[in-house]
Design a protein around this motif. Sequence first.
Motif, short mmCIF file in Angstrom:
data_model
loop_
_atom_site.label_atom_id
_atom_site.label_comp_id
_atom_site.label_asym_id
_atom_site.label_seq_id
_atom_site.Cartn_x
_atom_site.Cartn_y
_atom_site.Cartn_z
N LEU A 90 0.97 -1.29 -0.05
CA LEU A 90 0.19 0.00 0.02
C LEU A 90 1.02 1.39 -0.07
CD1 LEU A 90 -2.88 -0.98 2.59
CD2 LEU A 90 -3.04 -0.71 -0.05
N ALA A 91 1.96 1.26 0.81
CA ALA A 91 2.77 2.32 0.89
C ALA A 91 3.42 2.75 -0.58
CB ALA A 91 3.85 2.23 2.02
N LYS A 92 3.89 1.52 -1.22
CA LYS A 92 4.51 1.65 -2.69
C LYS A 92 3.52 2.35 -3.58
CE LYS A 92 8.14 -1.73 -1.87
NZ LYS A 92 8.48 -2.90 -2.51
N GLU A 93 2.23 1.73 -3.48
CA GLU A 93 1.40 2.11 -4.41
C GLU A 93 0.89 3.80 -4.28
OE1 GLU A 93 -1.12 -1.92 -4.93
OE2 GLU A 93 -2.15 -0.02 -4.05
N LYS A 94 0.97 4.21 -2.77
CA LYS A 94 0.66 5.71 -2.58
C LYS A 94 1.82 6.55 -3.16
CE LYS A 94 -0.56 8.59 1.49
NZ LYS A 94 -0.76 8.61 2.75
N GLU A 95 3.08 6.04 -2.94
CA GLU A 95 4.24 6.69 -3.41
C GLU A 95 4.24 6.81 -4.68
OE1 GLU A 95 8.95 6.36 -2.91
OE2 GLU A 95 7.70 5.00 -1.81
N LEU A 96 3.76 5.68 -5.50
CA LEU A 96 3.72 5.83 -6.87
C LEU A 96 2.73 6.85 -7.39
CD1 LEU A 96 4.65 4.85 -9.87
CD2 LEU A 96 2.95 3.12 -9.26
#
Length: 416
Positions: free
Chosen positions: A178-184
């Motif tokens: 989820l953190a990676k998707e948000k960062e993207l």
Amino acid sequence: MMHKILITEDDAVTALYMKQTAQSLGYEVTKIATEAEEAIELSKSEKPDLVLMDISLPGEIDGIKAADIIIEENGIPVIYVTGNSDNETMQRAISSNTYGYILKPVRKEQMYTMVEMTLHRHKLEKELIKRENQLKELNEQLEEKVAERTRELSVNNQRLEQEVDRRKAIEEDLKESLAKEKELGELKSRIVTIISHELKTPLTTILSSAQLIDFHADNKAPSEKIQKHTHSIQRNVQALTELVNDTLFISRADAGKVKLEKTETKVIEYIEKLIDHLKDGLGNGYNFNIKKLSDIPEELMIDTRLLKQILNNLLTNAIKYSPDSKEIDIKVGYMNSELSIEVKDHGIGIPKKDVKLLFQMFHRASNVENIEGTGIGLAIVKKCLDFMDGQINIDSKVGQGSSFTIHFKAQKPDEE
């Protein structure tokens, strides 16, 4: 899959143009609403994937209020399309729940960029909610299983601990995903904002120059006046081209599609040609002082595409951040099959706290707020040097200028 778009625009000509533009991009336009209330009803019945919303609409509510209702009740993303760019309108638009805005007159490229980014962001947000629900469900299941297993015999304790550990690992994986998707999502939104800003100024200049050319032509003005504006158009088109090329280079580099291709190169002559090309867009007054620190072989094996990217960015930065100085010093040296090139300006310098962050994407020094830039130039320099197995050193003092020195292997043709 063809995405469905609902257009809300009270001006019939503008609405038709937006419809034709959207259809030319491969989107299906479900309906065209002329009032906010109609847009709210059509968003329920037509169930579009996205709404293009004019802010100034007839009726009791405007486009901003209508957008909030559509997003809250139907979960459909909304993009404003407006000719109003005053601070009050922009602040209301920014404070609402919309996904962005497009200024009139609508351009095809801008519509495509905003629509695609909005649809992608909306998709990520829905996936985020889905993952959060999954995570909540997993946590609830975990708590139930822990409560149940604690009542079992001691022989099952070890099995219970293993299950808890496994579930915690799943939870951590989900959080990381989820953190990676948000960062993207944040990165892509940031890219759109920066690139849109950098496109606006040269496009405005191009439009203004084109209008002035028409005016001078109608009034039979001297050719030098028309030539002045054609040169302005050429410079700004070149600036836009370089911005697009920089963006494409980063994309290709991140995808691992950049390959080292060395050719026999006359280094000093190549640098002089780059400077001459750069001067064409600067006008008079700039002095580029080239000095050889040692004997330079007549030809060296160098990837000139990457070297051009590096020097263009370093020289452009030296000019940009030296508003009060026209002197740029370039020193070239060669030792132990390694080429060094130093680009030194006498400008504003870089604060010490910013130096170690300069090669990060979109990072800009804290003392350049009033100077336009994307913050990707030095990131490109670093990526190019990584491909060339090279290094870069920085020496800078605030108020005195900055020196960037690159080092990389450059063998003679007969040593390859």
